[in-house]
Write an enzyme that holds these catalytic residues in place. Sequence first.
Site, short mmCIF file in Angstrom:
data_model
loop_
_atom_site.label_atom_id
_atom_site.label_comp_id
_atom_site.label_asym_id
_atom_site.label_seq_id
_atom_site.Cartn_x
_atom_site.Cartn_y
_atom_site.Cartn_z
N ARG A 1 -10.29 -0.10 14.75
CA ARG A 1 -10.39 -0.21 13.29
C ARG A 1 -11.87 -0.26 12.91
NH1 ARG A 1 -5.64 -3.21 11.69
NH2 ARG A 1 -3.88 -2.20 12.77
N SER B 1 4.78 7.10 11.91
CA SER B 1 3.58 6.41 11.44
C SER B 1 2.61 7.42 10.85
CB SER B 1 2.90 5.66 12.59
OG SER B 1 2.36 6.59 13.52
N CYS B 2 1.58 6.93 10.18
CA CYS B 2 0.56 7.84 9.64
C CYS B 2 -0.12 8.61 10.76
CB CYS B 2 -0.46 7.06 8.81
SG CYS B 2 -1.33 5.75 9.72
N ARG C 1 0.82 -1.21 0.00
CA ARG C 1 0.00 0.00 0.00
C ARG C 1 0.86 1.27 0.00
NH1 ARG C 1 -3.86 -0.17 -2.44
NH2 ARG C 1 -4.53 1.82 -1.54
N ASN D 1 -4.59 8.15 5.67
CA ASN D 1 -3.46 7.45 6.30
C ASN D 1 -2.51 6.84 5.28
OD1 ASN D 1 -6.25 5.96 6.79
ND2 ASN D 1 -4.78 4.39 6.15
N LYS E 1 0.84 2.07 19.86
CA LYS E 1 1.97 2.67 20.58
C LYS E 1 2.10 4.14 20.22
CE LYS E 1 4.50 -1.70 20.95
NZ LYS E 1 5.76 -2.43 20.64
#
Length: 345
Positions: free
Chosen positions: A240, A158-159, A11, A322, A218
């Site tokens: 999610r 991270s996103c 992705r 994201n 995290k």
Amino acid sequence: MLKVAINGFGRIGRNVLRAVYESGKHQQIKVVAVNELAQPEAMAHLLQYDTSHGRFGKKISHDQEHLYVHHDSSEYDPIRILHLAEIELLPWRDLEVDIVLDCTGVFGSQADGQAHIEAGAQKVLFSHPGASDLDNTIIYGVNHETLKDEHRVVSNGSCTTNCIVPIIKVLDEAFGIESGTITTIHSSMNDQQVIDAYHNDLRRTRAASQSIIPVDTKLHKGIERIFPKFSNKFEAISVRVPTVNVTAMDLSVTISTNVKVNDVNQTIVNASQCTLRDIVDYTESPLVSIDFNHDPHSAIVDGTQTRVSNGQLVKMLVWCDNEWGFANRMLDTALAMQASSQVEQ
């Protein structure tokens, strides 16, 4: 021209390559190779056609050794295809790779980065939070100016850290943050199941399209890595939801000064027009998650959802794509890594 190789063409890897062209950065960045275990036919097909982001505006073709990104009927960019599982075997030296964009989601240690360097790359940028011993972790727009030439192995975070950290920076500089909590409402990911199936995380054994699924995060550690002063001051949870892309973040912070909703929103507007232009955006339109699909910003604040309780408890809703926002920040960070080398030379 910055020469990059993409290791892992999932992705993020595919979005990074697509963003090179859609952002216009192909004038500054040349993708010389993609390393992916999948077959070239599938690589080309998934680059051309994407469920979340639609068709790539460039025609893609391939043979067994190259992807071709076509500008018109006669001009195209060849990109070498590799199928190597071991970093040590990658021909980065022969390809004169400046920076490896490691988008596997698997590698992330200093040793992994060093393996890329020993294979001939000058530097490495991981597309996810790396180990604590990396040379630096960059959230572009917040701390990219800390990059130095000796920072050879770097994480792009991270996103979700790219989304929330710029907002925390703005609020803290304006009002002083004492503590905070975050709920990440994240689209489904490929570590979830289409139908119930085995997984080490029992919640992720369940069908992604049928439930809102709590998962571990995290994120608070990522915040602490960028802002050590917030150690033990933030907590986060994540769920999610059954959408394929776009994430919402529910941020609550206690601040040290009394404010009103307009004070908070105007501070974000000012940052989006100045210090964090192209990184943070602001809207008061009645939008939903799909409206932020393919948005290149790291964070978009919905000002209609800002709340203030008792003057010092601030709640905000922050959106991000994201995938696409993060892919664009990968490119920004890579160019900043190149610039840090040129400055010190």
